[in-house]
Every structure is written in C-alpha cells, then in structure tokens.
Scaffold this motif. Sequence first.
Motif, PDB file in Angstrom:
ATOM      1  N   UNK A  93       0.810  -1.212   0.057  1.00  0.00           N
ATOM      2  CA  UNK A  93      -0.045  -0.145   0.027  1.00  0.00           C
ATOM      3  C   UNK A  93       0.921   1.373  -0.156  1.00  0.00           C
TER       4      UNK A  93
ATOM      5  N   UNK B 216      -2.763   3.321   2.179  1.00  0.00           N
ATOM      6  CA  UNK B 216      -3.188   3.084   3.461  1.00  0.00           C
ATOM      7  C   UNK B 216      -2.946   4.221   4.315  1.00  0.00           C
ATOM      8  N   UNK B 217      -3.638   4.320   5.564  1.00  0.00           N
ATOM      9  CA  UNK B 217      -3.321   5.246   6.688  1.00  0.00           C
ATOM     10  C   UNK B 217      -2.996   4.344   7.698  1.00  0.00           C
ATOM     11  N   UNK B 218      -2.866   4.797   9.144  1.00  0.00           N
ATOM     12  CA  UNK B 218      -2.582   4.115   9.919  1.00  0.00           C
ATOM     13  C   UNK B 218      -3.497   3.017  10.490  1.00  0.00           C
ATOM     14  N   UNK B 219      -4.782   3.182  10.116  1.00  0.00           N
ATOM     15  CA  UNK B 219      -5.951   2.206  10.384  1.00  0.00           C
ATOM     16  C   UNK B 219      -6.768   1.833   9.474  1.00  0.00           C
ATOM     17  N   UNK B 220      -6.413   2.341   8.055  1.00  0.00           N
ATOM     18  CA  UNK B 220      -7.453   1.981   7.149  1.00  0.00           C
ATOM     19  C   UNK B 220      -6.711   1.654   5.623  1.00  0.00           C
ATOM     20  N   UNK B 221      -7.397   0.992   4.938  1.00  0.00           N
ATOM     21  CA  UNK B 221      -7.062   0.744   3.444  1.00  0.00           C
ATOM     22  C   UNK B 221      -7.986   0.850   2.406  1.00  0.00           C
TER      23      UNK B 221
ATOM     24  N   UNK C 200     -16.389   5.036   1.661  1.00  0.00           N
ATOM     25  CA  UNK C 200     -15.249   5.558   1.947  1.00  0.00           C
ATOM     26  C   UNK C 200     -15.413   7.228   2.170  1.00  0.00           C
TER      27      UNK C 200
ATOM     28  N   UNK D  66     -11.565   7.353   5.415  1.00  0.00           N
ATOM     29  CA  UNK D  66     -12.175   6.389   6.471  1.00  0.00           C
ATOM     30  C   UNK D  66     -13.021   5.541   5.648  1.00  0.00           C
ATOM     31  N   UNK D  67     -13.037   3.930   5.969  1.00  0.00           N
ATOM     32  CA  UNK D  67     -14.120   3.195   5.762  1.00  0.00           C
ATOM     33  C   UNK D  67     -15.115   2.992   6.721  1.00  0.00           C
TER      34      UNK D  67
END
Lengths: 322, 322
Positions: free
Chosen positions: A96, A130-135, A167, A180-181
């Motif tokens: 990612x 990707x972010x710290x918590x999301x894809x 998203x 954010x998903x």
Amino acid sequence: MEYFLSCDWGTSAFRLRLVSVPELKVITEVVSEKGIAATYQSWREAQKPDRVIFYLGIILEHIQQLEKKISLHLTQVPVVISGMASSTIGMLELPYQELPFGLDGAGLQTQYLKATPDFPHQGVLVSGVKSAHDVMRGEETQLLGLLTEDPAIGQEQVFIFPGTHSKHIWVNNNSVTGFKTYMTGEIFGLLAQKSILSATVAPAENPEEPALAIAFKQGVTDAVGTNLLHAAFRVRTNNLFGKLNPQQNFSYLSGLVIGTELQDLVNSNGQLYLVAGHALQKYYSLALQALGLTEQMQTFPAQWVDEAVVRGQFKIYQRLTD
Amino acid sequence: MEYFLSCDWGTSAFRLRLVSVPELKVITEVVSEKGIAATYQSWREAQKPDRVIFYLGIILEHIQQLEKKISLHLTQVPVVISGMASSTIGMLELPYQELPFGLDGAGLQTQYLKATPDFPHQGVLVSGVKSAHDVMRGEETQLLGLLTEDPAIGQEQVFIFPGTHSKHIWVNNNSVTGFKTYMTGEIFGLLAQKSILSATVAPAENPEEPALAIAFKQGVTDAVGTNLLHAAFRVRTNNLFGKLNPQQNFSYLSGLVIGTELQDLVNSNGQLYLVAGHALQKYYSLALQALGLTEQMQTFPAQWVDEAVVRGQFKIYQRLTD
C-alpha cells in the motif's frame, strides 16, 4: 497512442473498457463476474500456476471479447489495471502507498508490466493506499479521475464514496491527507436480511412513494448522536408499535445506517462532494439534506462518477509514460 | 403455600424450576429447547388449536418431567410465567406495561390463569414493559428479583443486562424510569460469522491467554467516540497489517462491540450494576474497567443473577395473592 484499455477489477466484478485518447471516450466495454475473489478461487483450483500469467489470461479473454465486438485488433494497446488486482488475492500483491499522495497521481505506487508474446500489451498495475488504520484499493484512482481541475486550494474537501464499504476521503491543498472506511452497505444488508429485524422490513415495489422518503429521513435524523446498537432496535419497535409498515421500515433502517455513517460529517467545515452512481446518489442526497448539509455539498453527475476510474487511470498512465 | 413453579419462557429456551417457599430454594429444574419461537411454530403446524391450552400443554409436559425426577405430585402448585409467553408469538398476548413501574412490582401487567381439570395449577402470566421507543419482556421480572432491599433512594442506578439484546435499565427512587435495548450480541455474531470480517477472526482455544484480554480492552477503548460502521473495519486492517492474530482479533471485535454499547454510560453519574452470568460477567467487567467505570460499578454474583427471575416472580405472585 490512440487507445488504452481500462481494467477496473473489483472483488466481485470485472470491467474492461476500450478508451480513445486524448478525449477519453469509452468506445465499448465488457463486464463479467470474474472478479478478483472468483479469479483467486479458480487460480487455486488450477493448482496455483504462475499467478501473474493466470490473471493476465483472464484479462486477455476479455480483450478478445472486446476485439470480437468491434472487429478490431487491440494488440499493443496498453492496459491500466486498478482495484483489487494488487491485493493479497490479486494478480500481484503491491504494498500500500502511505498517505499523503498528490491529486496529480504523484506518490501513488504502480507496477509496470512488460508486453510478452502471450500478453502483447504493456500494462500498469495501480496499488492501494493505507493510513494508520485503514486501506483502500480503487477509490484513489477514481478520485484522481473525478477532478479535471484542481479544487479550491486552502479549503478542506471531503469526498464521499458510498457503497458496501463507503469511503470518506479528505483532500487538503491538492493532497489526499486521510480517509475512513464505513461498512455501511454490508451492515445494512446483514441487519435487513440476517438479523431479527429482517422479519419487520421489506423492500418497496414502488420506491417513489412519498412515505418511504419520510421514513428514510426519520431514520437519518434518529441516527444522529445515538448508538447504532441501540437505534437499530427501533426498527423492531416501529413494527411492534404499528408505526411503520415493512416497506417504510426498510427505508427507515436504510436511513438509520446511512445517517450513522454521515453523522461524522455534521460538524465538518469542509466542502463535501458526493461521488455516487444513480441509485445511491438519491439516498445519500436525501440523507445529507436531512442532516442540513446541502449548502456545503456538491454532487458529481452519475456518469462522471462511472467514468472517473477511466480518467484516473489515464492520469496515472500519462504521468508514468510522459 | 409450600412450593411454586417458576417458568422462564424465552424465545429459544424453556426453563421450569420447582421452588420452595419462603426461602426460595430451587429444588429441581428442567430445561428444554421448547422456547416460544419453536412452540409458536408447533402450534401453527398443529392447525392452530386453542392457543392457551396448547401452550399450557407444553408447560404441563415439563411439570410431568419434574414430577418424575422427584417422585412428587405437583397438582395445585401455582405457576408463574414470565418472558416471551406474553408476546405476539406467545401463549396469550398481553399489552406492554408503560413506564414507570415500581421495584415492588406495583404497576406491572399480569394475567391470572384459573386452574382447570386439564391444567390443575393456578397461574400468573407477567407482561412486558414498553417505553416510547423500546420494549422488554423478562428483564423486568429479573430486576425485581435482584433486589432484596431497596437500593439507595435519590441516586440514579443503571442495571446492565448483557446478552443477544442487552438492556440498560434506569432506576430512580425505587421506580424503573427508562431502559434501552442494544443489539450487541446479535450484531457481534453477524460481524464475526457473516461479514467480510469473519475471515480475520477465530474464537480462542485458551480464552485465558493474556494477549486476548489486551486485545479486548483495546477494542473497548477504540470504540469510545468512534462510529461502529467505521471502527469495525479496523478488524480487517488489524489482520492486513499483521497487528493481531485471528484469536486476538476475535477478542478485539468483541471489545469493540461491547465498548460501543457501554460508551453510552461513560458520562453517567449513577451507580452501575452489572447483571450477568459467569461468561459475560468476565468480559463486561473488563470493559467497564477499560472505560474507567470500576469505581461506580457493582457486580451481582452469577448465581444471584441466574435465580433473580425466580425471586422476581415470587415477588409478583405474592403481591397479587396477599
């Protein structure tokens, strides 16, 4: 280059379009159910032959279908692939890209694929983000294609992509800074079809009936500031107390879930952009209206949304080959 | 009166206990899967004979099983029935009692059932309770049985009943003033078994492993102030990013859903009471601890919780017959 092939490979659907350059007109397309999940399954059942070659074979089948449709040889026409093809179950897993990345495509991860005698097309495979918590995989390419001009600099923008996994993507100064998903569509489906609430809801035969929109908006406003685990139970009491019939209650549940997603934007100061096909555009517009967000919202036309991936892929391809 | 029969008739389970009076000791019991849903189904398949007689027949079967177990005739021993027996799919639909009602049972709706030659027991059927947007059947009786003495007057109390559909019940000045249902257990099950997340979670073989409690608490704290539709997707990225193994991720998801339920109590000033059987008590205690609510929380012993319905039914029966 006169044409390119746009391959939008999702988890459950495959879509290939022949696009003329530079006006980016879609000449023709084929769509099939050979999504990434089904292709991965076939690849495993075939005793795991060379993975890239196997997946390119699926693309080639569809290219041949296109060739038949238009009686034209497409040898050497380049192909750009985005979506789930770069995932763990895809053709070739790409890492990612981390945030941020530019709206001109700068910073997106891609993989160049050389033409071979078996697959006589050069190709570009686009990776996810990707972010710290999301894809996400796919929406980044759509987002690039949405904007022909850069949006207003200095103002935060949020792009809302509704769906099974909606998203929300944040853009600041031409750069994607966060996303954010939301599992909105999937959780709606589970509640409507698999939960205790399923006995109290039914899809409407005539979705234009005014009572359905009223119930939908009630669901949206009831969602704000409440807890979905609790609010969902109202779908049961709407039925027990005779407040809504099953069709209205289906609409109410839909409003409740979409309202739960969108309530996070109620205190946003940014400009909101709704990026949805025809069906979801209607409901999300209604929901944003119920939340009093109409003034800060713009809606992309459904056809523009549908073709965004094509324009995004071209932007990425051009950047790589210029 | 030397004995009474306590019938706790839930949607999916039937439980009948013989209880000695006045010490309320459970002498013996039978449990079966003839819950209200299955009984309703049998009643329909039997071409809908007289409904009350049909349902009393099920109770009678179980009374006869008790009689065999202890070699004692139970003719004339009264039976108190609570739970789903008074619902739309129950023995006899009783209207919901509206809030408030007293902790001494004053104001609860009940239906007296006369003894007959076919069913030689007088009976009392307890109705459910409703608020403007919510309903419960069963927990009202448990709540009455929980408290042998009145709780502190003047202070708000919240009683937490975890489960498939958890209930939070507010008590003020010996009166039940409000309650809320949370679809916690059901939505956890749907997410863990039927959603895209199911591929990333697995129940642990050894639930005592410390890493599981850590993942659970992380889920609880991650839930606070976030949106479950969004937070749930973290279960997928926990897996994609290699942060948690499937067992830890199962625990994380459980924490996320329970944390979503309990976050509504974070700003509560009242006294919190946890009313749970052994298994859920462990997780809810851990969650309340992670939320910093331990000081204002009291936990009822699991056996006390299990027998609360018996004591509640006796309180109701006594009030009616005194």
